[in-house]
Design an enzyme around this catalytic site. Structure first.
Site, PDB file in Angstrom:
ATOM      1  N   LYS A 199       0.848  -1.181   0.000  1.00  0.00           N
ATOM      2  CA  LYS A 199       0.000   0.000   0.000  1.00  0.00           C
ATOM      3  C   LYS A 199       0.888   1.237   0.000  1.00  0.00           C
ATOM      4  O   LYS A 199       1.498   1.583   0.997  1.00  0.00           O
ATOM      5  CB  LYS A 199      -0.912   0.062   1.227  1.00  0.00           C
ATOM      6  N   GLY A 252       6.963   4.903   8.300  1.00  0.00           N
ATOM      7  CA  GLY A 252       6.089   6.062   8.454  1.00  0.00           C
ATOM      8  C   GLY A 252       6.345   6.732   9.779  1.00  0.00           C
ATOM      9  O   GLY A 252       7.434   6.607  10.352  1.00  0.00           O
ATOM     10  N   SER A 253       5.349   7.424  10.274  1.00  0.00           N
ATOM     11  CA  SER A 253       5.527   8.220  11.489  1.00  0.00           C
ATOM     12  C   SER A 253       5.453   7.333  12.732  1.00  0.00           C
ATOM     13  O   SER A 253       4.868   6.245  12.699  1.00  0.00           O
ATOM     14  CB  SER A 253       4.446   9.285  11.552  1.00  0.00           C
ATOM     15  N   THR A 254       6.010   7.819  13.821  1.00  0.00           N
ATOM     16  CA  THR A 254       5.992   7.054  15.071  1.00  0.00           C
ATOM     17  C   THR A 254       4.565   6.836  15.587  1.00  0.00           C
ATOM     18  O   THR A 254       4.220   5.714  15.971  1.00  0.00           O
ATOM     19  CB  THR A 254       6.914   7.719  16.109  1.00  0.00           C
ATOM     20  N   GLY A 257       2.967   4.198  13.423  1.00  0.00           N
ATOM     21  CA  GLY A 257       3.731   2.963  13.611  1.00  0.00           C
ATOM     22  C   GLY A 257       3.373   2.254  14.903  1.00  0.00           C
ATOM     23  O   GLY A 257       3.310   1.026  14.954  1.00  0.00           O
ATOM     24  N   GLU A 274       9.910   1.171  10.685  1.00  0.00           N
ATOM     25  CA  GLU A 274      10.920   2.208  10.420  1.00  0.00           C
ATOM     26  C   GLU A 274      10.206   3.535  10.625  1.00  0.00           C
ATOM     27  O   GLU A 274       9.364   3.922   9.808  1.00  0.00           O
ATOM     28  CB  GLU A 274      11.412   2.142   8.966  1.00  0.00           C
ATOM     29  N   CYS A 308      13.631  10.914   6.693  1.00  0.00           N
ATOM     30  CA  CYS A 308      13.500  10.441   8.077  1.00  0.00           C
ATOM     31  C   CYS A 308      14.783  10.625   8.858  1.00  0.00           C
ATOM     32  O   CYS A 308      14.744  10.949  10.034  1.00  0.00           O
ATOM     33  CB  CYS A 308      13.070   8.985   8.079  1.00  0.00           C
ATOM     34  N   GLU A 405       9.620  15.995  15.496  1.00  0.00           N
ATOM     35  CA  GLU A 405       9.971  15.852  14.087  1.00  0.00           C
ATOM     36  C   GLU A 405       9.141  16.838  13.262  1.00  0.00           C
ATOM     37  O   GLU A 405       7.914  16.814  13.315  1.00  0.00           O
ATOM     38  CB  GLU A 405       9.688  14.414  13.634  1.00  0.00           C
TER      39      GLU A 405
HETATM   40  P1  NAP Z   1       2.356   8.280   8.129  1.00  0.00           P
HETATM   41  O1  NAP Z   1       1.279   9.243   8.219  1.00  0.00           O
HETATM   42  O2  NAP Z   1       2.715   7.490   9.338  1.00  0.00           O
HETATM   43  O3  NAP Z   1       1.988   7.307   6.916  1.00  0.00           O
HETATM   44  C1  NAP Z   1       2.817   6.254   6.504  1.00  0.00           C
HETATM   45  C2  NAP Z   1       1.988   5.218   5.790  1.00  0.00           C
HETATM   46  O4  NAP Z   1       1.055   4.662   6.717  1.00  0.00           O
HETATM   47  C3  NAP Z   1       1.152   5.774   4.647  1.00  0.00           C
HETATM   48  O5  NAP Z   1       1.078   4.811   3.625  1.00  0.00           O
HETATM   49  C4  NAP Z   1      -0.204   5.956   5.301  1.00  0.00           C
HETATM   50  O6  NAP Z   1      -1.259   5.929   4.376  1.00  0.00           O
HETATM   51  C5  NAP Z   1      -0.257   4.760   6.204  1.00  0.00           C
HETATM   52  N1  NAP Z   1      -1.201   4.873   7.327  1.00  0.00           N
HETATM   53  C6  NAP Z   1      -1.818   5.976   7.812  1.00  0.00           C
HETATM   54  N2  NAP Z   1      -2.628   5.645   8.844  1.00  0.00           N
HETATM   55  C7  NAP Z   1      -2.515   4.308   9.011  1.00  0.00           C
HETATM   56  C8  NAP Z   1      -3.095   3.374   9.921  1.00  0.00           C
HETATM   57  N3  NAP Z   1      -3.949   3.745  10.876  1.00  0.00           N
HETATM   58  N4  NAP Z   1      -2.751   2.076   9.813  1.00  0.00           N
HETATM   59  C9  NAP Z   1      -1.871   1.671   8.873  1.00  0.00           C
HETATM   60  N5  NAP Z   1      -1.298   2.500   7.982  1.00  0.00           N
HETATM   61  C10 NAP Z   1      -1.615   3.814   8.057  1.00  0.00           C
HETATM   62  O7  NAP Z   1       3.721   8.943   7.675  1.00  0.00           O
HETATM   63  P2  NAP Z   1       3.899   9.964   6.464  1.00  0.00           P
HETATM   64  O8  NAP Z   1       3.416  11.268   6.927  1.00  0.00           O
HETATM   65  O9  NAP Z   1       3.383   9.386   5.222  1.00  0.00           O
HETATM   66  O10 NAP Z   1       5.503   9.961   6.328  1.00  0.00           O
HETATM   67  C11 NAP Z   1       6.327  10.706   7.121  1.00  0.00           C
HETATM   68  C12 NAP Z   1       6.858   9.917   8.303  1.00  0.00           C
HETATM   69  O11 NAP Z   1       7.557   8.759   7.868  1.00  0.00           O
HETATM   70  C13 NAP Z   1       7.867  10.677   9.116  1.00  0.00           C
HETATM   71  O12 NAP Z   1       7.609  10.507  10.489  1.00  0.00           O
HETATM   72  C14 NAP Z   1       9.192  10.041   8.751  1.00  0.00           C
HETATM   73  O13 NAP Z   1      10.200  10.173   9.694  1.00  0.00           O
HETATM   74  C15 NAP Z   1       8.796   8.643   8.543  1.00  0.00           C
HETATM   75  N6  NAP Z   1       9.774   7.948   7.723  1.00  0.00           N
HETATM   76  C16 NAP Z   1      10.613   7.036   8.311  1.00  0.00           C
HETATM   77  C17 NAP Z   1      11.590   6.385   7.567  1.00  0.00           C
HETATM   78  C18 NAP Z   1      12.488   5.378   8.201  1.00  0.00           C
HETATM   79  O14 NAP Z   1      13.084   4.585   7.480  1.00  0.00           O
HETATM   80  N7  NAP Z   1      12.650   5.342   9.504  1.00  0.00           N
HETATM   81  C19 NAP Z   1      11.712   6.659   6.212  1.00  0.00           C
HETATM   82  C20 NAP Z   1      10.862   7.610   5.633  1.00  0.00           C
HETATM   83  C21 NAP Z   1       9.899   8.238   6.408  1.00  0.00           C
HETATM   84  P3  NAP Z   1      -1.877   7.271   3.708  1.00  0.00           P
HETATM   85  O15 NAP Z   1      -0.859   8.315   3.796  1.00  0.00           O
HETATM   86  O16 NAP Z   1      -2.175   6.847   2.334  1.00  0.00           O
HETATM   87  O17 NAP Z   1      -3.117   7.573   4.476  1.00  0.00           O
END
Ligand code: NAP
Ligand code: MG
Length: 502
Positions: A199, A252-254, A257, A274, A308, A405
């Protein structure tokens, strides 16, 4: 496609292949079929440099997810994929890498207009990284093995271990490096023989949909790779609870996650997380100041800070703080703020209007907290979601802008007096994704590396990433690793086999 976006594509002359992909209807890729969402729902895709509508993507439902999981399950539970020999999997992954390489310009353009990022950076980093990741893990397919053991137990046994693929892997990725992050998870999963349901982030699904066409062209059997587009709160949440998914790998975000991890553990699924970061950078007093200033700016402003492991907190020895800040500001001034398709763009727009608002509200919070702007701080008037690269001075660790963050082009800087203090300040964070040290005093650097709570430590560089090295956080930055041989352990079960001998 909005006229504004059309004009933008014309201005920078994107390839015919990209135009063709953007204008044709987008479908999900499930069990080898190209499908609309079962309830025909779609969402607009916004181009971040113009704010205009680029195209539409299908919005999947739980019914679609069930189909995707069933397709992945049937390939895993005795389908053609499970019968392939390791070298045959290896060959398919190399073929896929070749196709990505052959279509690299198009993929970089798609990534740029979908996510907003610099097309040059997309080509050199995202797409090249994707190719390298598939090539690296292709080679692992034929190099997986268990061990033979001689037990001390009375009796006579042949005892050995087998490494077996975990099963159906659910892949959930964010929007900042859409294709590359997906590749980090997919390449290793396919190499060990798993099947996947992916996804992508709703904001950036396009390159993954184009990738699905290449999966098909490469001859990977139908149902091995399934792509479902839609909302995280619906599809992502259902994946984390789905009984047909054996392992979940999430970037994704903490906060999200944490929920995904809880759901997965409730169902006793394997899970890799991650998550976010707020990575410290230590500039020691002997550092090469101009070189460090350039590297620190690149390390925080690359991809407009939507990285990230971006080095977002710079702790600088007090004796060089003023000179370092001066060099940092001068170099940052030279970074071109421009639309993503501009080949010279360094600072691209943020991914969405919401992200632009988030970042600008953090800049306002920083000012309220008493931090001073050393550079930038403004959001640019539309169209497009531009925020200037921003550097704060007069910061301290109790500020929200130092602890939280921001995920945008914002750097906080703090002077320190002793390296003990620098390490203490660096570790004073709930995150532990990465850290960087700038110094040529290698003796001192080696004593600092073990003291930093971080999954990666970069010395005189930032975000050096290669498929041969593991990536993943300590503390609330997650657990499990992507990349490197380490990742394979998170995608395979170990079976202990005991055979009684006569
Ligand atoms: P996010 O809001 O946590 O979303 C990440 C993914 O999770 C998206 O595909 C999102 O779908 C999905 N998602 C949202 N709600 C969910 C739920 N309740 N259950 C399961 N999946 C769900 O993060 P983002 O805003 O897209 O990305 C930024 C974050 O990613 C930052 O915190 C960044 O630090 C982190 N990140 C970490 C790494 C690493 O390797 N550590 C690398 C890159 C980014 P939709 O967006 O389609 O709703
Ligand atoms: Mg988009």
């Amino acid at each position: 496609m909005d006229a504004l976006v059309q004009q933008y594509l014309d201005q920078f002359g994107v390839s015919d292949a990209t135009r063709h992909f953007l204008t044709k209807p987008k479908k999900m890729f499930i069990g080898g079929d190209w499908l609309d969402g079962s309830d025909n729902s779609t969402a607009n895709v916004i181009e971040p440099s113009t704010g205009g509508v680029l195209t539409q993507i299908p919005i999947g439902s739980i019914k679609d997810l069930d189909l995707a999981v069933a397709a992945a399950r049937s390939q895993f539970d005795g389908g053609e994929w499970r019968r392939l020999k390791p070298l045959e999997r290896e060959r398919l992954l190399h073929r896929l890498a070749d196709l990505i390489e052959a279509n690299a310009t198009e993929l970089a353009e798609i990534e740029s207009v979908d996510m907003g990022k610099s097309v040059s950076q997309a080509r050199d980093v995202d797409i090249q990284g994707t190719i390298d990741t598939f090539r690296y893990f292709a080679g692992w397919a034929s190099k997986l093995h268990g061990r033979t053991v001689e037990p001390s137990l009375p009796g006579n046994y042949l005892a050995y271990t087998r490494k077996e693929p975990i099963g159906v892997v659910g892949v959930i990725v964010p929007w900042n490096f859409p294709l590359q992050t997906m590749a980090w998870k997919l390449a290793a999963a396919l190499a060990v023989g798993c099947t996947v349901v992916v996804k992508p982030a709703e904001l950036t699904s396009l390159s993954t949909l184009r990738f699905a066409e290449l999966v098909q062209e490469a001859g990977i059997p139908d149902g091995v790779v399934n792509i479902i587009t839609g909302y995280g709160s619906v599809i992502g949440a259902a994946m984390s609870n789905h009984p047909g998914i054996d392992k979940l790998t999430f970037t994704g975000s903490t906060p999200v996650g944490r929920t995904v991890g809880q759901n997965a553990v409730n169902k006793v699924k394997r899970v890799t997380l991650e998550l976010g970061g707020k990575s410290p950078v230590l500039v020691l007093k002997d550092a090469d100041i101009p070189a460090a200033a350039r590297a620190v700016a690149n390390g925080v402003f690359f991809n407009s800070g939507q990285v990230c492991d971006a080095g977002t907190r710079a702790y600088v020895h007090r004796s060089i703080y003023d000179q370092f800040l001066q060099e940092l500001v001068a170099y940052t001034e030279s970074l071109k703020v421009a639309p993503g398709l501009d080949p010279d763009c360094f600072i691209s727009p943020l991914v969405s209007a919401k992200q632009k608002d988030n970042v600008s509200s953090y800049i306002a919070i920083g000012l309220q907290e008493g931090a001073k702007l050393a550079y930038g701080g403004r959001t640019l008037d539309g169209p497009g979601y531009f925020v200037e690269p921003t550097i704060f001075s007069h910061c301290h660790n109790d500020m929200r802008i130092v602890q939280e963050e921001i995920f945008g082009p914002v750097l906080v800087t703090i002077p320190f007096d002793t390296t003990e203090e620098a390490v203490r300040l660096a570790n004073d964070s709930s995150f532990g994704l990465a850290a960087a040290i700038y110094s040529n005093d290698l003796g001192l650097v080696h004593t600092l590396i073990p003291q930093l709570h971080a999954g990666s430590v970069y010395v005189n560089a930032h975000s050096t990433i290669d498929p041969s090295m593991p990536f993943g956080g300590f503390k609330e930055s997650g657990f499990g690793k992507d990349l490197g041989p380490e990742q394979l352990d998170y995608l395979m079960e170990t079976k202990a086999v005991w055979i009684t001998l006569p």
